[in-house]
Design an enzyme around this catalytic site. Structure first.
Site, PDB file in Angstrom:
ATOM      1  N   LYS A  52      45.435  50.217  51.907  1.00 32.47           N
ATOM      2  CA  LYS A  52      46.508  50.166  52.914  1.00 32.47           C
ATOM      3  C   LYS A  52      47.686  49.356  52.384  1.00 32.47           C
ATOM      4  O   LYS A  52      48.846  49.783  52.473  1.00 32.47           O
ATOM      5  CB  LYS A  52      45.965  49.547  54.213  1.00 32.47           C
ATOM      6  CG  LYS A  52      45.006  50.466  54.944  1.00 32.47           C
ATOM      7  CD  LYS A  52      44.253  49.777  56.084  1.00 32.47           C
ATOM      8  CE  LYS A  52      43.284  50.755  56.739  1.00 32.47           C
ATOM      9  NZ  LYS A  52      42.465  50.149  57.808  1.00 32.47           N
ATOM     10  N   GLN A  96      41.653  44.008  59.855  1.00 28.87           N
ATOM     11  CA  GLN A  96      40.625  44.959  59.423  1.00 28.87           C
ATOM     12  C   GLN A  96      39.306  44.661  60.135  1.00 28.87           C
ATOM     13  O   GLN A  96      38.816  43.534  60.098  1.00 28.87           O
ATOM     14  CB  GLN A  96      40.454  44.869  57.892  1.00 28.87           C
ATOM     15  CG  GLN A  96      39.491  45.880  57.310  1.00 28.87           C
ATOM     16  CD  GLN A  96      39.989  47.324  57.442  1.00 28.87           C
ATOM     17  OE1 GLN A  96      41.168  47.608  57.297  1.00 28.87           O
ATOM     18  NE2 GLN A  96      39.080  48.237  57.737  1.00 28.87           N
ATOM     19  N   ASP A 119      47.509  49.239  64.965  1.00 31.25           N
ATOM     20  CA  ASP A 119      46.302  50.047  65.154  1.00 31.25           C
ATOM     21  C   ASP A 119      46.140  50.509  66.607  1.00 31.25           C
ATOM     22  O   ASP A 119      45.239  51.289  66.917  1.00 31.25           O
ATOM     23  CB  ASP A 119      45.060  49.247  64.738  1.00 31.25           C
ATOM     24  CG  ASP A 119      44.417  49.799  63.473  1.00 31.25           C
ATOM     25  OD1 ASP A 119      44.672  50.969  63.136  1.00 31.25           O
ATOM     26  OD2 ASP A 119      43.650  49.045  62.835  1.00 31.25           O
TER      27      ASP A 119
END
Ligand code: NAD
Length: 284
Positions: A52, A96, A119
């Protein structure tokens, strides 16, 4: 004949669009910025965060990988998030998951400014999606990436019968909302469902997000159905999905491979949403 859904190809096209948007912003003196927070040494998380961060850097964004040791305290993580919430060079914050067990995941996700929640897991953004609110807000990158894949291969989703195997809050539930918002008929099944085959065999679109290698076989799939395999499982150093690809491709109309299906879309959508958040911050 089966058609293989090429996630790399769709992701590459999306990445070109996103890079063009980054270049346009840069001409105006605006540099999109993303921070990826990695806690601990989980090998899959280390790999995903590196991919990412590197993709964001390749696109010319301001890209930071912030690492914490496994035993970091809740307060240290919350303090870092607060700092990034207030940092004008940061438009997107990603933590994450999964987190080490001693940390409170809900509190950490809720601490992210909803306008930087790339997200889309913050309850304010989840609520907007659930309510089918119009306007600008981020949603789960994997779920939005699956919608982009479906739109690339199918004319419309309205009226389609969709079965999702799995009911996670990270992928399956946001995807359910996105599909319902486009007038698909969505059934969700889980380990608690009796006679799963009944639901899989009626699906025009079957999405499998169970985390169980080669769970789905051709007998469970309606001929001509579109099959989206979200699962990522490691067997003898090889990645396999939740769908027995070689078996199911004999009956499916469209099918995603693993790797090369949903995975590249998750990262491409993360980049897309980082730029979305940057552009939205200019009009709010
Ligand atoms: P999860 O792992 O949190 O939960 C799994 C769900 O599947 C549960 O609801 C469970 O009830 C259901 N389930 C498990 N076994 C089942 C069975 N035999 N029959 C019916 N239902 C069953 O879900 P998740 O976080 O959505 O992850 C699912 C998979 O997707 C994992 O392999 C994960 O690594 C992968 N994943 C991939 C991406 C990507 O970008 N490709 C992104 C996120 C997750």
């Amino acid at each position: 004949m089966v058609n293989i859904i090429d996630g790399h190809n769709i992701a590459d096209k999306l990445n070109i669009e996103t890079k063009n948007r980054v270049d346009e912003l840069k001409k105006k003196g605006i540099l999109p910025g993303i921070v990826v927070i990695l806690i601990g040494e989980n090998p899959a998380s280390v790999l995903y965060t590196r991919m990412k961060q590197q993709t964001a850097a390749k696109m010319g964004m301001h890209s930071v990988l912030k690492k914490f040791p496994e035993d970091v305290s809740q307060d240290e993580v919350l303090a870092a998030i607060q700092e990034y919430n207030e940092d004008p060079t940061v438009n997107a914050i990603l933590v994450q998951l999964p987190l080490p067990k001693h940390l409170n995941q809900t509190e950490i996700i809720e601490a992210i400014d909803p306008k930087k929640d790339v997200d889309g897991f913050n309850s304010s953004n989840v609520g907007k999606l659930y309510n089918n609110e119009k306007g600008n807000y981020p949603v789960s990158c994997t779920s939005r990436g699956i919608m982009t894949l479906l739109h690339a291969y199918l004319d419309q989703l309205e009226g389609k019968n969709v079965t999702i195997i799995g009911r996670s809050i990270l992928v399956s539930r946001p995807l359910q909302s996105l599909l319902i918002n486009e007038n698909a008929t969505v059934t969700m099944v889980s380990l608690h469902t009796d006679n799963i085959d009944y639901y899989t065999k009626h699906a025009d679109i079957l999405v499998v997000a169970a985390g169980k290698p080669n769970l789905i076989k051709k007998e469970q799939v309606k001929p001509g159905a579109t099959v989206i395999d979200v699962g990522i499982n490691k067997i003898n150093k090889h990645l396999v999905g939740d769908v027995d690809f070689d078996d199911v491709k004999e009956v499916a109309g469209f099918i995603t491979p693993v790797p090369g299906g949903v995975g590249p879309m998750t990262i491409a959508t993360l980049m897309q949403q980082t730029v979305d958040l940057t552009e939205w911050s200019l009009i709010d």
